[in-house]
Enzyme design. Sequence first.
Site, mmCIF file in Angstrom:
data_model
loop_
_atom_site.group_PDB
_atom_site.id
_atom_site.type_symbol
_atom_site.label_atom_id
_atom_site.label_comp_id
_atom_site.label_asym_id
_atom_site.label_seq_id
_atom_site.Cartn_x
_atom_site.Cartn_y
_atom_site.Cartn_z
ATOM 1 C CG ASP A 194 -1.815 1.398 1.282
ATOM 2 O OD1 ASP A 194 -2.749 1.510 0.458
ATOM 3 O OD2 ASP A 194 -1.272 2.009 2.219
ATOM 4 C CD GLU A 234 -2.598 1.954 -3.441
ATOM 5 O OE1 GLU A 234 -3.663 2.431 -4.049
ATOM 6 O OE2 GLU A 234 -1.857 2.102 -2.771
#
Length: 490
Positions: A194, A234
């Site tokens: 992330d 991501e």
Amino acid sequence: MINNKVQLITYADRITGQGIDELSNLLNGPLNNVFAGVHLLPFYNPIDGSDAGFDPIDHSEVDSRLGGWNDINVLGANYDLMADLIVNHVSAQSFQFKDVLAKGKQSEFWDLFLTKDDVFPNGMSEAEQQAIYRPRPGSCFTPIACGDGQTYDFWTTFTDNQIDINVKSTAGIEYLNTVLGKFADNNVNIIRLDAAGYAIKEAGTNCFMLDETFEYLNTLSAQANEAGMETIAEIHSHFQTQVEVAKRVNMVYDFALPPLILHSLFSNDAQALLNWLTISPRNCLTVLDTHDGIGIIDAGPMGDKPGLLNAAQIDNLVETIHEKSEGQSRLATGAAASNVDLYQVNCTYYNALGADDFDYLLARAIQFFAPGIPQVYYGGLFACENDMELLARTNVGRDINRPYLNAQDIDAALTKPVVKGLIKLIQLRNEHPAFNGEFIAKGEGSVCRLSWHDDTSSIELKVDFASREVLIVDHREGEQSINDLADYLV
């Protein structure tokens, strides 16, 4: 090896109203034989921080309201299980940062966090600050007074409650290693990196997706692979960046696909979608909706780099979403809500299409026929509409697409024709052998033909956006069937 079948994206509590064990019961009960994997959105302590778990106080601890690591272990024993490694930051409420607040540089955790002086020890010019890329308006630094009597400019890429980690320091490396170890020990086999694009900062750069960032992603990916886990990066950015990142990690997201499908449906023009599908990474996960908004930047131009869509097409796309959602997305996007992300529109994908069952099912069919492993967000699975009540209560734009459901909501949703049709499409995607073969995209104008074939079978999605005629041609075991997508709604 990840199963080439559809995965669910969900929070444990927001889909069931309860915890991880109840999620397992849902997957093994009403949703039996639908999903092969689960992206379990942050389950760390706490799940209800300022960014719905993406601001962990303790990244290595399961929020006790959801269960414990044993529940994660059980879920991962039955499904491909993805968890978020929040690479870039930790909560300002964490015990580590509280110690820094109390002691300043005398804290044993000082080196875990990144300050402006770490990157700009000789000071930072106005031009250098302006060059830094931040996904939200304003400065990426937050001045914070500490107990040693000094005020330090801490790096806060996203919010002042998310303090950036110094990933180059021994403390930063050990922190992330601890979380990776917890994942490896508890049947997590896919790591979502992330906000990894922001992890490396260097003076004189834009501090986003640098050459050193690519090397860092290489290192993280290799480390996870050694522990038996695969990685997915991501990153919301220009489409060429995704193509490059795909070479460095096991998988990337195809974030360009959702806006391109919307563009095709709004304009009845397949060309931009077809252009992308000829060059898109094959080692990807596909999504239409996620816990975040609908990404726009991934299909558009960036600086002097042309996009898959031009600036006028992007503007039209955004305005059409606002129109189709009857203005609801406008209330949840940009300055209207507290998280003013520059690269997304906050809206359910279902409402972005005007809650049109056929167009929504068509969008999913295109997703399932595009290269990559499909993921379906829990709100999208049940064709949820914008949660305006939750948005009004929290004034957090993303909450428009983060509903709290319960068993009664799910039972009701499972009776809707659009949900039944979607589940049929998911099962087709899971079961047809040709999806393990070769992909071909053809078409022109309003026509798009996406096909897969192996030695013994084939399947093709024929779409005419202008007439909305959509056929699925299925050939296997020497027999051919042609099915109208409209029949999936019966």
